[in-house]
Design an enzyme around this catalytic site. Structure first.
Site, short mmCIF file in Angstrom:
data_model
loop_
_atom_site.label_atom_id
_atom_site.label_comp_id
_atom_site.label_asym_id
_atom_site.label_seq_id
_atom_site.Cartn_x
_atom_site.Cartn_y
_atom_site.Cartn_z
N LEU A 205 0.87 -1.20 0.00
CA LEU A 205 0.00 0.00 0.00
C LEU A 205 0.89 1.23 0.00
O LEU A 205 1.76 1.33 0.86
CB LEU A 205 -0.77 0.07 1.31
N HIS A 206 0.69 2.14 -0.92
CA HIS A 206 1.44 3.40 -0.80
C HIS A 206 0.77 4.60 -1.47
O HIS A 206 1.30 5.70 -1.44
CB HIS A 206 2.87 3.26 -1.33
#
Ligand code: UD1
Ligand code: UDP
Length: 359
Positions: A205-206
């Site tokens: 996730l980013h």
């Protein structure tokens, strides 16, 4: 003739590595300018080392900053280097601020061809910082390397001249094939992370849309922890996300093991052996599709529609029900789709096309 590769972040190093290798193996005159948009060793140095890439000729040490400051500093510094190095062709890859600054600096200097690797991707979501970078870069580039016919169509519909657009495949296929060949034994990788093949999920996730808002991030992590009760998750955490999670002051996560970002060789093994991949990463959506591992895309939209069209990926955004349904559906299928991203020879094609346009 001189080829110049401009890169700055993890995915650019990985996706330009096959082109740099062609330049090396053919004995071409080339240079690498690194903006150092990514600079932490696990986001930068590990890739040069593991992928056995030559050290950048120039490191601009730009680092982090707000969009304008970061892009502006890069534009000035890259402009100075290009004026000194005078390359014939500049390659930028993808949609980061490094790409926008590199393409713009090169386009503003006479006599430099700008080649955009992975051209024509569109999420049609202008709140995504990358979308503006993609649009501007495509419209100022001289050579647009579209991964598939989907992006070629988009570019032609935006009235980009047909003679600039080339369907080459995506260099991520070259990168996956080349690095799987040198990746260590998969069993060794799984042992080091205390995992068993096909009994875990890999999570990344980013995206700012997922991690920058504490409420959205909290909900997303709660939903993911629920899924992790059935399939434990390994979560190499991007530095942006690490900062955001640290600021949440959440209780320790259940079923999700957070680790530092990992090198590409381990990453490939861990993706290939996973039962499921959950991600908002552009590159990982493609890699999951190439490696035939089902992918749950934690986004509302994607600029990689091929992954959804072939059945390799499902868009769930931050919706808990869609997430649960996707997990349930993927547990019943045997991955059998074809890789839409090319044959693993895209880097050769791109270097050949660029060379023929300079000669
Ligand atoms: C950038 C790209 C994104 C790409 C991603 C790949 C832009 C606008 N975004 O996002 O398109 O998908 O890289 O990973 O270009 N940080 C570190 N160490 C690092 C790098 C970043 O600690 O080596 C931290 C800093 O706190 C920084 C934050 O992460 O402020 C965000 O870094 P930044 O490069 O601005 O954006 P990414 O989220 O990495
Ligand atoms: N990757 C990696 N180690 C990690 C996480 C990602 O090697 O811990 C690789 C991944 O396999 C892919 C690329 O980094 O090739 C994707 O980078 P990221 O998700 O940061 O950026 P995006 O592709 O979304 O721009």
């Amino acid at each position: 003739m001189q080829h110049c590769f401009i890169l700055g972040t993890r995915p650019e190093i990985i996706k330009l590595s096959p082109l740099i290798r062609i330049a090396q193996s053919r004995g071409l005159d080339f240079c690498i300018i690194h903006t150092n948009q990514h600079y932490t060793a696990s986001m930068d140095e590990v890739f040069f080392r593991e992928l056995e890439l030559p050290a950048p000729n120039v490191n601009l040490h730009i680092g982090s900053g707000d969009h304008s400051t970061q892009t502006g500093k890069m534009l000035i510094a890259i402009g100075d280097e290009l004026a000194r190095l005078k390359p014939d062709v500049v390659y930028v890859e993808g949609d980061t601020n490094t790409v926008l600054a590199g393409a713009l600096a090169a386009a503003k200097q006479p006599g430099i061809l700008v080649a955009h690797v992975e051209a024509g991707l569109r999420s049609y979501d202008r709140s995504m910082p990358e979308e503006l970078n993609r649009i501007v870069t495509d419209h100022i580039s001289d050579l647009l390397f579209a991964p598939t016919a989907v992006q070629e169509k988009i570019l032609l519909e935006e009235h980009i001249s047909r003679d600039k657009v080339f369907v080459t495949g995506n260099s991520i296929v070259d990168a996956v094939q080349q690095h799987l060949a040198i990746a260590k034994d998969a069993d060794d990788t799984l042992r080091r992370y205390h995992l068993h093949a096909h009994q875990y999920a890999l999570l990344t996730l980013h995206r700012p849309a997922n991690v920058d808002d504490p409420a959205i991030l909290t909900t997303m992590l709660e939903n993911l922890q629920r899924v992790a009760q059935d399939v434990p998750m390994l979560f190499p955490v991007h530095p942006r996300t690490r900062k955001a999670i640290d600021a949440l002051d959440m209780p320790p996560m259940k079923g999700i093991t957070m680790i530092e970002p990992i090198g590409y060789l381990d990453m490939l093994q861990l993706m290939q052996q996973a039962r499921l991949i959950l991600t908002d990463s552009g590159g990982i959506q493609e890699e999951a599709c190439i490696l035939k591992v089902p992918c749950i895309t934690l986004r509302e939209n994607t600029e990689r529609p091929e992954t959804v069209d072939v059945g390799a990926s499902v868009l769930v955004g931050s919706d808990a029900k869609k997430l649960d349904d996707a997990v349930a559906n993927f547990s019943t299928i045997t991955p059998a789709w074809d890789n839409p991203f090319g044959d693993g020879h895209s880097a050769e094609r791109m270097i050949d096309i660029a060379t023929s346009h300079v000669a």
